[in-house]
Scaffold this motif. Structure first.
Motif, PDB file in Angstrom:
ATOM      1  N   THR A 250     -40.524   7.274  37.366  1.00 14.36           N
ATOM      2  CA  THR A 250     -40.264   8.941  37.856  1.00 14.36           C
ATOM      3  C   THR A 250     -39.596   9.005  36.472  1.00 14.36           C
ATOM      4  O   THR A 250     -39.970   8.716  35.300  1.00 14.36           O
ATOM      5  CB  THR A 250     -38.447   7.790  38.093  1.00 14.36           C
TER       6      THR A 250
ATOM      7  N   ILE B 280     -36.676  10.328  34.920  1.00 13.99           N
ATOM      8  CA  ILE B 280     -36.190   9.767  33.956  1.00 13.99           C
ATOM      9  C   ILE B 280     -36.072   9.119  33.085  1.00 13.99           C
ATOM     10  O   ILE B 280     -35.901   8.466  32.085  1.00 13.99           O
ATOM     11  CB  ILE B 280     -34.160   9.726  34.762  1.00 13.99           C
ATOM     12  N   ASP B 281     -37.144   7.578  33.855  1.00 14.12           N
ATOM     13  CA  ASP B 281     -37.617   6.989  33.075  1.00 14.12           C
ATOM     14  C   ASP B 281     -38.227   7.129  32.495  1.00 14.12           C
ATOM     15  O   ASP B 281     -38.452   6.510  30.911  1.00 14.12           O
ATOM     16  CB  ASP B 281     -38.432   5.999  34.090  1.00 14.12           C
TER      17      ASP B 281
ATOM     18  N   GLY C 250     -38.762  10.355  30.381  1.00 12.43           N
ATOM     19  CA  GLY C 250     -37.666  11.118  29.604  1.00 12.43           C
ATOM     20  C   GLY C 250     -37.413  10.124  29.275  1.00 12.43           C
ATOM     21  O   GLY C 250     -36.800  10.306  27.688  1.00 12.43           O
ATOM     22  N   GLN C 251     -36.722   9.005  29.482  1.00 17.60           N
ATOM     23  CA  GLN C 251     -35.833   7.953  28.378  1.00 17.60           C
ATOM     24  C   GLN C 251     -37.058   7.116  27.444  1.00 17.60           C
ATOM     25  O   GLN C 251     -36.704   6.808  26.618  1.00 17.60           O
ATOM     26  CB  GLN C 251     -35.042   7.108  29.087  1.00 17.60           C
TER      27      GLN C 251
ATOM     28  N   ASP D 270     -37.495   9.085  24.651  1.00 14.20           N
ATOM     29  CA  ASP D 270     -36.641   9.361  23.883  1.00 14.20           C
ATOM     30  C   ASP D 270     -36.968   7.904  23.296  1.00 14.20           C
ATOM     31  O   ASP D 270     -36.472   8.128  21.800  1.00 14.20           O
ATOM     32  CB  ASP D 270     -34.860   8.964  24.497  1.00 14.20           C
TER      33      ASP D 270
ATOM     34  N   LEU E 128     -32.193  18.331  35.288  1.00  9.33           N
ATOM     35  CA  LEU E 128     -31.586  16.437  35.423  1.00  9.33           C
ATOM     36  C   LEU E 128     -32.162  15.670  34.647  1.00  9.33           C
ATOM     37  O   LEU E 128     -31.909  14.865  34.001  1.00  9.33           O
ATOM     38  CB  LEU E 128     -32.584  16.345  37.238  1.00  9.33           C
ATOM     39  N   LEU E 129     -33.868  16.496  33.750  1.00 14.66           N
ATOM     40  CA  LEU E 129     -33.787  15.486  32.562  1.00 14.66           C
ATOM     41  C   LEU E 129     -32.890  15.452  31.857  1.00 14.66           C
ATOM     42  O   LEU E 129     -33.094  14.396  30.824  1.00 14.66           O
ATOM     43  CB  LEU E 129     -35.111  16.160  32.441  1.00 14.66           C
ATOM     44  N   SER E 130     -32.836  16.799  31.226  1.00 17.25           N
ATOM     45  CA  SER E 130     -31.163  17.029  30.444  1.00 17.25           C
ATOM     46  C   SER E 130     -30.559  16.174  30.342  1.00 17.25           C
ATOM     47  O   SER E 130     -29.470  15.910  29.566  1.00 17.25           O
ATOM     48  CB  SER E 130     -30.766  18.916  30.693  1.00 17.25           C
ATOM     49  N   LYS E 131     -29.745  16.097  31.792  1.00 21.81           N
ATOM     50  CA  LYS E 131     -28.910  15.228  32.097  1.00 21.81           C
ATOM     51  C   LYS E 131     -28.388  13.752  31.277  1.00 21.81           C
ATOM     52  O   LYS E 131     -28.428  12.337  31.512  1.00 21.81           O
ATOM     53  CB  LYS E 131     -27.923  14.865  33.081  1.00 21.81           C
ATOM     54  N   ASN E 132     -30.246  13.146  31.613  1.00 24.37           N
ATOM     55  CA  ASN E 132     -30.685  12.055  31.097  1.00 24.37           C
ATOM     56  C   ASN E 132     -30.921  11.363  29.977  1.00 24.37           C
ATOM     57  O   ASN E 132     -31.590  10.544  30.338  1.00 24.37           O
ATOM     58  CB  ASN E 132     -31.636  11.620  32.478  1.00 24.37           C
ATOM     59  N   VAL E 133     -31.516  12.562  29.026  1.00 27.09           N
ATOM     60  CA  VAL E 133     -32.632  11.780  27.805  1.00 27.09           C
ATOM     61  C   VAL E 133     -31.910  12.506  26.433  1.00 27.09           C
ATOM     62  O   VAL E 133     -30.605  12.989  26.902  1.00 27.09           O
ATOM     63  CB  VAL E 133     -33.655  12.197  27.710  1.00 27.09           C
TER      64      VAL E 133
END
Ligand code: CP
Length: 302
Positions: free
Chosen positions: A86, A88-89, A91-92, A95, A114-119
């Motif tokens: 995904t 988000i995965d 992006g993390q 990180d 969406l990415l900015s809220k999760n990384v």
């Protein structure tokens, strides 16, 4: 200053002017003998592109290198995204790989948000669906600002596939905040509903709209985002909405002809004007490096 640059809708007039002034300084450096600064020497910038790109991707990488940042390019087609990971995965994991900034292009509007809220990394929008392409609008604005030093009351015509254009939306947010008078021109099938609520005039008549214009900006016909039947034929579209020399002759004598690229010659714009003396299409591309230096330096606190 901002940690992310997601769009010009959420960027203030003061922040836009700050980026443009910074970009002017960076441009004088990259065009001079020094070419490189060490402002981001301990930072890493990743380009994560789920859609094709030439100008945006190369200029972000050039901008990062000009500020001495490390760079890494991920093309969705050759990454683990193809194995079902995904956004988000992904992006993390970036990180965890100690990336400081992710520049993302995605076919879905809102993916950078969406990415900015999760990384933890800063996120810069390199174009999301039909929503925004903020750094393209900023480089367009820099090109205008270099010539006019202000946007107040400039008459700017944006013509073409407004409906599917993230470039048009970012330019509308940015240019109207800075006081320009913007008219969008297209057949009704290529206009978003209630586009006038973004603070622009709307016209179906390119001949009339270009009269006295200081800037005429053509937009690519985004055939890949369209359903069929939005215009009858290429020849007919070009006849009524194509930017050509006859139409540019009705604009201000110092008119700037702009286009974000890639260009469909003979569809939204005639070759004679792409390569003509009023065209600033290639200077726009060079300005993209300076603007992206200013944006990376801002979000990474260089
Ligand atoms: N203007 C623009 O976004 O071009 P690319 O698709 O080549 O990046």
């Amino acid at each position: 200053m901002k940690k992310h640059l997601l769009g010009l809708k959420t960027t203030s007039k003061e922040e836009i002017l700050f980026i443009l002034e910074e970009a002017k300084k960076f441009k004088s450096i990259i065009l001079g003998p020094q070419k490189k600064l060490d402002y981001l020497k301990n930072k890493t910038v990743v380009t994560l592109f789920y859609e094709n790109s030439t100008r945006t991707k190369v200029s972000f990488e050039s901008a990062a290198k000009a500020l001495s940042a490390g760079t890494c390019a991920i093309a969705a087609s050759s990454s683990s995204i193809q194995k079902g990971e995904t956004l988000i995965d992904t992006g993390q994991n970036l990180d965890a790989l100690l990336c400081d900034c992710i520049v993302i292009r995605h076919s879905m509007s809102g993916a950078p948000h969406l990415l900015s809220k999760n990384v933890k990394a800063s996120v810069v929008n390199g174009g999301d669906g039909t929503n925004e392409h903020p750094t393209q609008a900023l480089l367009d604005m820099l090109t205008i600002y270099e010539k006019h030093n202000s946007f107040k009351d400039l008459k700017i015509v944006i013509a073409g596939d407004i409906k599917h254009s993230r470039v048009a939306r970012s330019n509308l947010w940015g240019l109207t905040k800075l006081g320009a008078k913007v008219t969008v021109v297209a057949p009704n099938t290529l206009l978003p509903l209630e586009v006038e609520r973004m603070g622009c005039e709307v016209s179906n008549n390119l001949d009339k709209a270009v009269e006295g214009a200081n800037v005429v900006m053509g937009l690519r016909m985004q055939l890949e985002r369209q359903s069929s039947g939005l215009f009858p034929s290429i020849d007919e579209y070009h006849k009524f909405y194509g930017i050509n020399q006859r139409r540019l002759n009705k604009a201000d004598s110092n008119v700037m002809l702009m286009h974000p690229g890639p260009i469909n010659r003979g569809l939204e714009i005639a070759s004679e004007v792409v390569d003509g003396s009023q065209s600033v299409i290639l200077p726009q591309v060079t300005n993209g490096i300076a603007v992206r230096m200013a944006v990376l330096n801002m979000v990474l606190g260089g």
